[in-house]
Design a protein around this motif. Structure first.
Motif, PDB file in Angstrom:
ATOM      1  N   HIS A 129       0.655  -1.119   0.048  1.00  0.00           N
ATOM      2  CA  HIS A 129       0.041   0.175  -0.042  1.00  0.00           C
ATOM      3  C   HIS A 129       0.735   1.277   0.055  1.00  0.00           C
ATOM      4  O   HIS A 129       0.244   2.341  -0.204  1.00  0.00           O
ATOM      5  CB  HIS A 129      -0.912  -0.003   1.042  1.00  0.00           C
ATOM      6  N   PRO A 169      -3.137   2.941  -9.555  1.00  0.00           N
ATOM      7  CA  PRO A 169      -3.977   1.721  -9.198  1.00  0.00           C
ATOM      8  C   PRO A 169      -4.450   1.101 -10.378  1.00  0.00           C
ATOM      9  O   PRO A 169      -4.543  -0.181 -10.502  1.00  0.00           O
ATOM     10  CB  PRO A 169      -5.066   2.288  -8.480  1.00  0.00           C
ATOM     11  N   TRP A 216      -1.950  -7.821  -4.248  1.00  0.00           N
ATOM     12  CA  TRP A 216      -2.288  -6.578  -4.087  1.00  0.00           C
ATOM     13  C   TRP A 216      -2.904  -6.227  -2.772  1.00  0.00           C
ATOM     14  O   TRP A 216      -4.269  -6.931  -2.391  1.00  0.00           O
ATOM     15  CB  TRP A 216      -3.069  -5.989  -4.970  1.00  0.00           C
TER      16      TRP A 216
END
Length: 364
Positions: free
Chosen positions: A39, A243, A258
């Protein structure tokens, strides 16, 4: 393997397990490399310095802690083989697991653990509170040391197993002797992976390789506790800010995991036949209800009275009851529950908190 939600306090155990390659799946069994898009970018390597979740994840790859939490937030031993507490609860005696070594081959000693705890206590708030309760730390031999308290303190195990702001991770004594405000220069732990500094490209890539000398605990894995059994030879973190690029790479098989998927891309990813999505957080979200402005009443005099009461730190019990009822309505609606569709549930209950009625706000 994208995940729908991330709330680190509830999600850290599974996120680390997946990012560490501790969860075996058929897809992973065919490959030795697990490619992860985290992240955030890893910018700080010293786990005693930074509170960022990405640094915690990095620390969990490389280091171990003396104690840790299981999935039910019970404190369990990790580097410790056992803990004995005296009858008067003033002495905590720790025995380290036998055979633990750092990545450079040197043994993990009580002196390493004690130096690491002292450095961590200098920066961490709960750790600092624990240090204020200490009368002494005595090292008996390379595997045994004792924490001696001035008076009984009920949060010793909880604090030492902390996954809070800073993790009390164990490093070599010479590294732990570095000033707590200065980052260490060598990343050498005793955990299941070794950090590959030569392959680290800040802002782009982080690489870990399996530690062949790591001996996991014998108990089954449970949260952050128990055996950390590695199923891959290498883990690569690929930092990809866009993204849409990550979503495309996931669907083409260029990456395997992810950890934080934006909601606007989730439905697209879920339709891909070879991508599996899962829910990371099982304990619901956070509900914060706080007054953002004084309640508005038709009776101006009543509103003025309330303002004066707030200035003198008095409490209006009727307002408290109204806020409590509103909070119960929100909680009953499932907004803090574990359902994946909770963002669409119970919106009418939020009207209880609209400015002009109670001056409240709901935040997720």
């Amino acid at each position: 393997m994208p995940l729908q939600e991330a709330g680190w306090k509830a999600a850290l155990a599974l996120a680390l397990a997946l990012a560490l390659g501790l969860v075996a799946t058929p897809a992973f069994a065919q490959e030795n490399v697990l490619r992860v898009v985290p992240h955030a970018d890893l910018r700080t390597l010293d786990p005693h310095v930074a509170t960022a979740l990405i640094t915690k994840m990095h620390g969990a790859m490389v280091y171990e802690t003396l104690l840790t939490w299981d999935s039910k937030l019970n404190v369990r031993p990790m580097a410790a083989e056992k803990l004995d507490v005296s009858a008067d609860r003033l002495t905590y005696s720790f025995t380290l697991r036998e055979g633990m070594t750092f990545h450079d081959g040197s043994p993990v000693r009580a002196a390493d653990v004690v130096a690491s705890l002292r450095r961590w206590m200098a920066k961490d708030l709960p750790g600092g509170r624990l240090s204020q309760q200490l009368a002494a730390i005595d090292i008996e031999n390379d595997r045994v040391f004792h924490l001696r308290l001035k008076q009984p303190y009920g949060f010793v195990e909880f604090t030492l197993g902390s996954v809070g702001a800073l993790l009390p991770q164990i490093m070599r004594e010479r590294d732990a002797q570095t000033d707590a405000n200065t980052q260490i220069t060598e990343i050498v732990g005793s955990g299941p992976f070794r950090f590959r500094r030569g392959d680290w490209v800040p802002g782009a890539k982080v690489v870990y390789e399996r530690n062949p000398d790591y001996r996991p605990r014998s108990e089954p894995g449970d949260g952050l506790a128990g055996a950390r059994v590695v199923h891959v030879d290498r883990v690569e973190w690929h930092v990809i800010p866009d993204p849409a690029t990550v979503a495309a790479a996931l669907q083409t098989g260029e990456i395997d995991f992810w950890d934080t998927v934006p909601l606007d891309l989730l439905s697209t990813i879920e339709r891909h036949p070879e991508v599996m999505t899962g829910k990371l957080r099982q304990h619901g979200g956070d509900v914060h209800i706080r007054p953002v402005r004084p309640p508005v009443f038709e009776d101006r005099g009543r509103s003025d009275d309330l303002l004066r009461a707030r200035r003198t730190r008095q409490r209006d019990r009727r307002i408290q009851r109204q806020l409590g009822a509103a909070a119960e309505a929100v909680l009953r609606s499932g907004l803090s529950g574990a359902d994946s569709d909770d963002r669409n549930v119970g919106r009418s209950d939020l009207q209880l908190l609209r400015p002009g009625r109670l001056g409240g706000r709901y935040c997720r």
